[in-house]
Design a protein around this motif. Structure first.
Motif, short mmCIF file in Angstrom:
data_model
loop_
_atom_site.label_atom_id
_atom_site.label_comp_id
_atom_site.label_asym_id
_atom_site.label_seq_id
_atom_site.Cartn_x
_atom_site.Cartn_y
_atom_site.Cartn_z
N PHE A 193 5.63 -3.12 4.60
CA PHE A 193 6.38 -2.01 3.96
C PHE A 193 7.87 -2.11 4.29
O PHE A 193 8.72 -1.92 3.44
CB PHE A 193 5.82 -0.66 4.40
CG PHE A 193 4.35 -0.52 4.15
CD1 PHE A 193 3.85 -0.61 2.86
CD2 PHE A 193 3.45 -0.35 5.19
CE1 PHE A 193 2.50 -0.51 2.60
CE2 PHE A 193 2.09 -0.26 4.95
CZ PHE A 193 1.61 -0.33 3.65
N SER A 249 7.50 -0.70 -4.01
CA SER A 249 6.67 -1.32 -2.97
C SER A 249 6.15 -0.27 -1.99
O SER A 249 5.03 0.23 -2.16
CB SER A 249 7.45 -2.44 -2.26
OG SER A 249 8.57 -1.94 -1.58
N GLN A 250 6.95 0.09 -1.01
CA GLN A 250 6.51 1.09 -0.02
C GLN A 250 6.20 2.41 -0.73
O GLN A 250 6.92 2.79 -1.66
CB GLN A 250 7.65 1.30 0.98
CG GLN A 250 7.26 2.04 2.23
CD GLN A 250 8.44 2.12 3.20
OE1 GLN A 250 9.59 1.98 2.79
NE2 GLN A 250 8.15 2.35 4.45
N GLY A 251 5.15 3.09 -0.28
CA GLY A 251 4.74 4.31 -0.97
C GLY A 251 5.54 5.53 -0.56
O GLY A 251 5.28 6.11 0.48
N TYR A 259 -5.07 -0.70 4.97
CA TYR A 259 -3.74 -0.27 5.46
C TYR A 259 -3.39 -1.11 6.68
O TYR A 259 -4.24 -1.34 7.56
CB TYR A 259 -3.80 1.22 5.81
CG TYR A 259 -2.48 1.80 6.23
CD1 TYR A 259 -1.36 1.72 5.41
CD2 TYR A 259 -2.34 2.43 7.46
CE1 TYR A 259 -0.14 2.25 5.79
CE2 TYR A 259 -1.12 2.97 7.86
CZ TYR A 259 -0.03 2.87 7.02
OH TYR A 259 1.17 3.40 7.41
N ASN A 269 -5.79 3.11 0.17
CA ASN A 269 -4.53 2.38 0.08
C ASN A 269 -4.85 0.94 0.47
O ASN A 269 -5.38 0.73 1.56
CB ASN A 269 -3.53 2.98 1.08
CG ASN A 269 -2.19 2.28 1.07
OD1 ASN A 269 -1.94 1.41 0.26
ND2 ASN A 269 -1.33 2.66 2.01
N TYR A 284 -4.48 10.55 1.44
CA TYR A 284 -4.29 10.78 -0.01
C TYR A 284 -5.32 11.77 -0.56
O TYR A 284 -5.65 11.74 -1.74
CB TYR A 284 -4.36 9.45 -0.77
CG TYR A 284 -3.24 8.50 -0.35
CD1 TYR A 284 -1.94 8.71 -0.78
CD2 TYR A 284 -3.48 7.45 0.54
CE1 TYR A 284 -0.90 7.88 -0.36
CE2 TYR A 284 -2.46 6.62 0.96
CZ TYR A 284 -1.17 6.84 0.50
OH TYR A 284 -0.14 6.03 0.93
N LYS A 339 2.65 13.12 2.03
CA LYS A 339 2.18 12.98 0.65
C LYS A 339 2.06 14.34 -0.01
O LYS A 339 2.30 14.50 -1.19
CB LYS A 339 0.81 12.28 0.64
CG LYS A 339 0.89 10.77 0.81
CD LYS A 339 0.99 10.40 2.26
CE LYS A 339 1.23 8.94 2.49
NZ LYS A 339 1.54 8.67 3.89
N PHE A 357 -0.97 4.55 -5.92
CA PHE A 357 -0.78 3.13 -6.13
C PHE A 357 -1.56 2.62 -7.33
O PHE A 357 -2.73 2.98 -7.52
CB PHE A 357 -1.22 2.36 -4.88
CG PHE A 357 -0.50 2.85 -3.65
CD1 PHE A 357 0.88 2.72 -3.55
CD2 PHE A 357 -1.18 3.47 -2.63
CE1 PHE A 357 1.56 3.19 -2.44
CE2 PHE A 357 -0.51 3.94 -1.51
CZ PHE A 357 0.87 3.80 -1.41
N ARG A 383 0.49 -4.47 -5.84
CA ARG A 383 0.41 -3.00 -5.80
C ARG A 383 1.77 -2.41 -6.14
O ARG A 383 2.78 -2.78 -5.53
CB ARG A 383 0.00 -2.56 -4.38
CG ARG A 383 -0.26 -1.07 -4.26
CD ARG A 383 -0.26 -0.59 -2.82
NE ARG A 383 1.10 -0.31 -2.35
CZ ARG A 383 1.40 0.30 -1.21
NH1 ARG A 383 0.44 0.67 -0.38
NH2 ARG A 383 2.66 0.52 -0.86
N1 GLN Z 1 1.70 4.54 3.35
C1 GLN Z 1 2.84 3.88 2.79
C2 GLN Z 1 2.44 2.74 1.89
O1 GLN Z 1 1.33 2.33 1.89
C3 GLN Z 1 3.78 3.31 3.79
C4 GLN Z 1 3.66 3.71 5.18
C5 GLN Z 1 4.68 3.01 6.03
O2 GLN Z 1 5.63 2.47 5.52
N2 GLN Z 1 4.44 3.00 7.28
O3 GLN Z 1 3.27 2.22 1.21
#
Ligand code: GLN
Length: 381
Positions: free
Chosen positions: A16, A32-34, A121, A170, A201, A232, A316, A361
């Protein structure tokens, strides 16, 4: 030169951070990063300002502000028809990842085996290894990332200490169905196997489907740590506030670690979140809000040569790209950043073994115009 033996020799910087940094360097649109690229509700910001002015600037109790813990317990009761004692079974954490880290640190000892579902993750496997645990991966495959529970059973041994679940998942957007829960209940019955359920989520489930929380099933709840995230829920991932739920005995162990790690989470944010979440429409409206974004993004992507994988939850959208190239997903993700200027995450980064799945993703928690510009660029491929 000082010599220092690494505790995580095979681990680099999280994907990330790597991708967000590259996105910035190449002025790429960052899918990219969520995290959202729109701001949270101004009312919430006002509550924070008020809390600061009202003098909530000293340590919160170690487990979190009591009013917030009570609010969480009530929310869980209304959503999942089960009770957690706010004094002994709810702890406020510095985000979901800290809840996960703490639950693992509180339970995993050298030689313990932990089953994870990959793509996973990226914090799970390194944390387990750092604790001397052994990662047992069940590999899910595109397009549907279904779980064959007979195969999961084969990963079980007398050293199995924990299973980590993540629904909505994720990076895949896969969600657990009733049949998965039934299989899981059967699998753990009569064992002391613990569950760490990453439910950050929980409010992002689409098409009228229901989030199935470990909290709702007594046979699972009794052995589960549940990690949740306000980032979130509030569109404020930078606040790094979340929480953990667990039965009192497990929570006691969790807090032994938590107290020497973060001690307590920042006070004014907890006060603000408590005031803001008195209105439950804040989270009850999230599935519709994000489903619109998902549908908008999916419709745009249909005009490209990417092929869409299902997305039942999370923020995502995963895609395959056989019609675009034969590159690995890491190579394509790099080229997308530097040439197309759209950042994504290669899903192979979420497997511990090398995989030949080629999946990217994209995060769709973005303004419509951001998604439009990103897809205009992706159309050129
Ligand atoms: N949960 C977020 C993702 O999947 C990022 C979490 C993080 O950057 N530590 O993109």
């Amino acid at each position: 030169m000082i010599s220092n033996r690494s505790k995580l020799p095979g681990t680099g910087t999280t994907i990330f951070s790597v991708m967000s940094k590259l996105a910035e360097e190449h002025k790429a649109i960052n899918l990219s990063q969520g995290f959202p690229d729109y701001d949270c509700d101004p009312k919430l910001i006002d509550f924070v300002a008020q809390a600061l002015k009202d003098g909530y600037n000293q340590y919160a109790p170690m487990a979190g502000m009591p009013a917030l813990r009570e609010l969480i317990a009530d929310k869980v009761t209304s959503l999942y028809q089960t009770d957690y004692n706010p004094d002994t079974e709810v702890t406020i954490t510095a985000g979901g990842t800290q809840a996960i880290f703490t639950a693992l640190t509180a339970t995993i000892q050298a030689g313990d085996e932990v089953i994870i579902f990959e793509p996973a993750y990226d914090s799970y496997a390194p944390t387990i290894k750092m604790l001397g645990g052994l990662v047992k991966s069940y590999e899910m495959s595109p397009p549907n990332y279904e779980i064959d529970w007979d195969m999961v059973k084969k990963l079980f041994s007398s050293s199995t200490k924990m299973i980590i679940l993540n629904s909505p998942q994720n990076p895949t957007g896969h969600i657990l169905a009733e049949k998965d829960i039934e299989a899981l209940i059967k699998l753990v019955k009569g064992t002391d196997v613990l569950i760490l359920s990453d439910e950050v989520y929980e409010h992002l489930v689409y098409d009228g489907k229901k989030h199935l929380s470990m909290a709702s099933y007594p046979e699972l709840k009794e052995r589960s740590f549940i990690a949740a995230s306000f980032g979130k829920l509030l569109h404020a991932t930078g606040w790094k506030v979340g929480y953990c739920l667990a039965p009192a005995g497990l929570m006691q162990e969790f807090r032994k670690i938590h107290q020497f790690n973060v001690f307590s989470v920042n006070t004014p944010m907890q006060v603000a979140i408590t005031n803001y979440l008195k209105d439950s429409s804040v989270y009850l409206g999230l599935p519709d809000f994000f489903q619109q974004k998902r549908d908008f993004f999916r419709n745009l992507l249909r005009e490209t040569k990417f092929d869409l994988l299902p997305c039942n939850g999370s923020y995502f959208q995963c895609v395959t790209y056989d019609r675009i190239s034969e590159e690995s997903d890491t190579d394509l993700a790099m080229r997308l950043i530097t040439e197309t200027r759209v950042a994504s995450i290669p899903v192979s980064a979420f497997y511990t073994r090398n995989t030949d799945h080629r999946v990217l993703r994209f995060c769709f928690a973005k303004k419509q115009e951001t998604l439009e510009i990103a897809v205009q660029r992706l159309m050129k491929l």
